[in-house]
Structure formats: structure tokens, C-alpha cells
Design a protein around this motif. Sequence first.
Motif, short mmCIF file in Angstrom:
data_model
loop_
_atom_site.label_atom_id
_atom_site.label_comp_id
_atom_site.label_asym_id
_atom_site.label_seq_id
_atom_site.Cartn_x
_atom_site.Cartn_y
_atom_site.Cartn_z
N ALA A 56 39.38 30.88 46.26
CA ALA A 56 40.20 31.97 45.69
C ALA A 56 39.14 32.69 44.70
O ALA A 56 39.39 34.00 44.78
CB ALA A 56 41.38 31.57 44.76
N LYS A 57 38.38 31.97 44.16
CA LYS A 57 37.25 32.75 43.31
C LYS A 57 36.18 33.51 44.47
O LYS A 57 35.57 34.47 43.62
CB LYS A 57 36.45 31.57 42.51
N GLU A 58 36.31 33.14 45.41
CA GLU A 58 35.35 33.73 46.42
C GLU A 58 35.74 34.72 46.87
O GLU A 58 35.22 35.75 47.39
CB GLU A 58 34.59 32.71 47.46
N CYS A 59 37.30 34.82 47.04
CA CYS A 59 37.93 36.11 47.61
C CYS A 59 38.27 36.95 46.56
O CYS A 59 38.93 36.56 45.51
CB CYS A 59 39.49 35.69 48.22
N PRO A 60 37.86 38.14 46.70
CA PRO A 60 38.25 39.16 45.66
C PRO A 60 39.66 39.40 45.47
O PRO A 60 40.38 39.64 46.54
CB PRO A 60 37.57 40.57 45.99
N VAL A 61 40.43 38.83 44.45
CA VAL A 61 41.87 39.10 44.32
C VAL A 61 42.14 40.47 43.69
O VAL A 61 41.54 40.81 42.76
CB VAL A 61 42.33 38.10 43.21
N LYS A 62 42.71 41.22 44.28
CA LYS A 62 43.35 42.61 44.14
C LYS A 62 44.73 42.43 43.52
O LYS A 62 45.59 42.40 44.23
CB LYS A 62 42.92 43.47 45.26
N PHE A 63 44.92 42.77 42.13
CA PHE A 63 46.18 42.81 41.64
C PHE A 63 46.92 43.98 42.20
O PHE A 63 48.03 43.75 42.19
CB PHE A 63 46.14 42.45 40.25
N ALA A 64 46.01 45.10 42.58
CA ALA A 64 46.64 46.00 43.06
C ALA A 64 47.60 45.89 44.37
O ALA A 64 48.60 46.36 44.63
CB ALA A 64 45.77 47.53 43.20
N LEU A 65 46.90 44.88 45.22
CA LEU A 65 47.34 44.53 46.48
C LEU A 65 48.74 43.79 46.16
O LEU A 65 49.64 44.30 46.89
CB LEU A 65 46.46 43.75 47.17
#
Length: 113
Positions: free
Chosen positions: A29-38
Motif C-alpha cells: 500500500a505504501k508503494e502504491c500511490p494512494v489517490k484520495f481523489a480516486l
Amino acid sequence: MAVSKIGTLLLVIIIFAGISLPGNCVVAAKECPVKFALIAQCAKFIQIPGSPVEPPKICCDVIQEADMPCLCMMIAKDIEKFLSVKKIADIANSCKRPFKSGTKCGSYTVPKA
């Protein structure tokens, strides 16, 4: 109804943030950019229940920036009670960012074209 939508949105945030995932998935999860906009723009289009719908441009805009295959790898079986992995793949396709045949999103495998 509003409480249900808020609850689902919070669930999606927790999933993509990696809070409820096992240890090695948290690293992913830390390696995947988490887009809260998504999450904010697309969550209602991937929920269960509901019919598939064409996502709006704003949802597609954030899908273009997200690492969707990486995020799909983080979807656990129990999460699929709330989110449709088929809808995730369909929305990616609708937004002109289709998954390749054979790509796994949760337990869903994108069929061959």
C-alpha cells in the motif's frame, strides 16, 4: 442512505490506505500511490449493489493518474463484499485505461479480448 454512502467511502479509504491489510500488504500500500481523489470521485461507481454506470470525466481523470493494477492487488476477498472488482475493471476500460487480458483485480481476472 447517506450513512451507507459515508460508511462505504470510509471503508474504501481504509482499504486503499492499507490500514486493515496484513503486514506485507501494508508495504504494498505504501508503494502504491494512494489517490484520495480516486476514492472521492470514483467510490460510488464501484460499490455493490448497483448497475454499472459510465463514470464522469472527473473520475476518469484520477484513474489516468492512479496505479490501478497495484491498487487491485491490495483488494482482499472480504473487501469484495462491498466493492465490485468487475466494476473497477469496467471503469478503467471506460476511462480508456483498460487492464490487459489476464490482469487480476482482487479475485476477478480480466478475460481475454
